[in-house]
Write a protein that holds these residues in place. Structure first.
Motif: not given
Length: 332
Positions: A248-252, A267-269
């Motif tokens: 959920a943090a890195i996949v839209e 879109d977390a970096n």
């Protein structure tokens, strides 16, 4: 963006004095030569001069542009002894014991920073993290307003669709085994600051858990939820969200289903792990299975740039971390 080339180029623009405390190690000697040759920093190595030169000659390494200091024969001994004594006399330390301690290269290098003889230090090729951090805690201490020292690792991914053009920052992966909510919030804010300062990237911070927005109930989840609240209170303008599962943090598309109201939108970096076990395992999984380059760990929260190598580090790792340490010194 070639991140490491960028780091080196920026380090060259304003040379800083960096001390490598473990100067008798073959990798340190080779790295020191490269750092001097590439003009990344004004480099000093500590150790027995004859041992260092013997190793350098054996490996055909010229140290003409490298400063070598033998702690026990240095003109700095009296100054460092007296300063360290003043720092630690409330603990019952004698001047004689203070001199004995500061001759340890890790303490000597840290005193070089404290007494403005160096701008930063890199160690850990031979010593464990605890040994590197101990003199740092006793001498330079933490930044004002910071109580938790932590680490960040920059992950450079082959798949540029993740993070900021393939660049992500993971924390904490090396220092705090079981941070509480307050510490976790502090780690998140420090890592956001590291991301902004070192790479001029807007941090988008995900506080990770096995739960997304209350999908599970557990004290571990509550710890992360409380950390998110604290972080929001202390940095309301920071793009930070949690608790979030990794996908959920890195996949839209996953974020749209699991956390449709998340300000990160998948879109977390910057990924903040809930404990050291998950952080250390996580970065090594990405490094080994995804073939990512792991740069660091970079220590954050100390009042001066001191960084800790892995004992399995390569010569290139030492060069890269020296460039990063120089950039931290530039940022003051």
């Amino acid at each position: 963006m070639d991140l490491l080339k960028d780091f080196k180029a920026r380090a060259k623009s304003d040379l800083k004095k960096i001390v490598l405390a473990e100067g008798e190690d073959e990798r340190i000697i080779k790295a020191a030569r490269a750092i001097a040759k590439e003009n990344i920093a004004e480099v000093t190595i500590l150790g027995n001069r004859s041992k260092i030169m013997s190793t350098a000659i054996y490996h055909d390494v010229s140290l003409n542009s490298v400063n070598i200091i033998e702690p026990e024969n240095s003109d700095y001994v009296a100054e460092f002894r007296d300063e360290f004594y003043e720092l630690r006399k409330h603990k019952g330390l004698s001047k004689e014991k203070a001199e004995e301690i500061i001759l340890d290269p890790l303490y000597f290098a840290t005193m070089m920073i404290y007494c403005n003889k160096a701008d930063g230090m890199v160690a850990g090729a031979v010593n464990a993290t605890g040994n590197v951090l101990r003199p740092a805690f006793q001498i330079v201490k933490t930044e004002a307003g910071i109580s938790t020292v932590s680490s960040a690792i920059i992950m450079v991914l082959k798949d540029k669709s993740f993070g900021h053009e393939g660049i992500m920052v993971f924390s904490d992966c090396a220092v705090n085994p079981a941070p509480n909510s307050e510490q976790l919030a502090e780690i998140a804010l420090a890592t956001a600051d590291t991301t902004r300062r070192l790479m001029d990237i807007e941090p988008k911070v995900a506080m990770l858990s096995f739960s997304t927005k209350g999908s599970a109930r557990h004290e571990y989840v509550e710890k992360v939820q409380k950390a998110v609240e604290i972080a929001h209170q202390n940095a309301p303008d920071l793009k930070l969200d949690g608790e979030l599962q990794l996908d959920a943090a890195i996949v839209e598309s996953v974020s749209a289903r699991k956390a449709p109201d998340s300000k990160l939108k998948g879109d977390a970096n910057v990924l903040i792990f809930p404990d050291l076990q998950s952080g250390n395992i996580g970065y090594k999984l990405v490094q080994r299975l995804a073939g990512a380059e792991a740069v660091g760990p970079i220590l954050q929260g100390l009042a001066a740039p001191i960084n800790d190598l892995s004992r399995g580090c390569s010569v290139e790792d030492i060069i890269n971390l020296t460039a990063i340490t120089a950039l931290q010194a530039q940022n003051g």
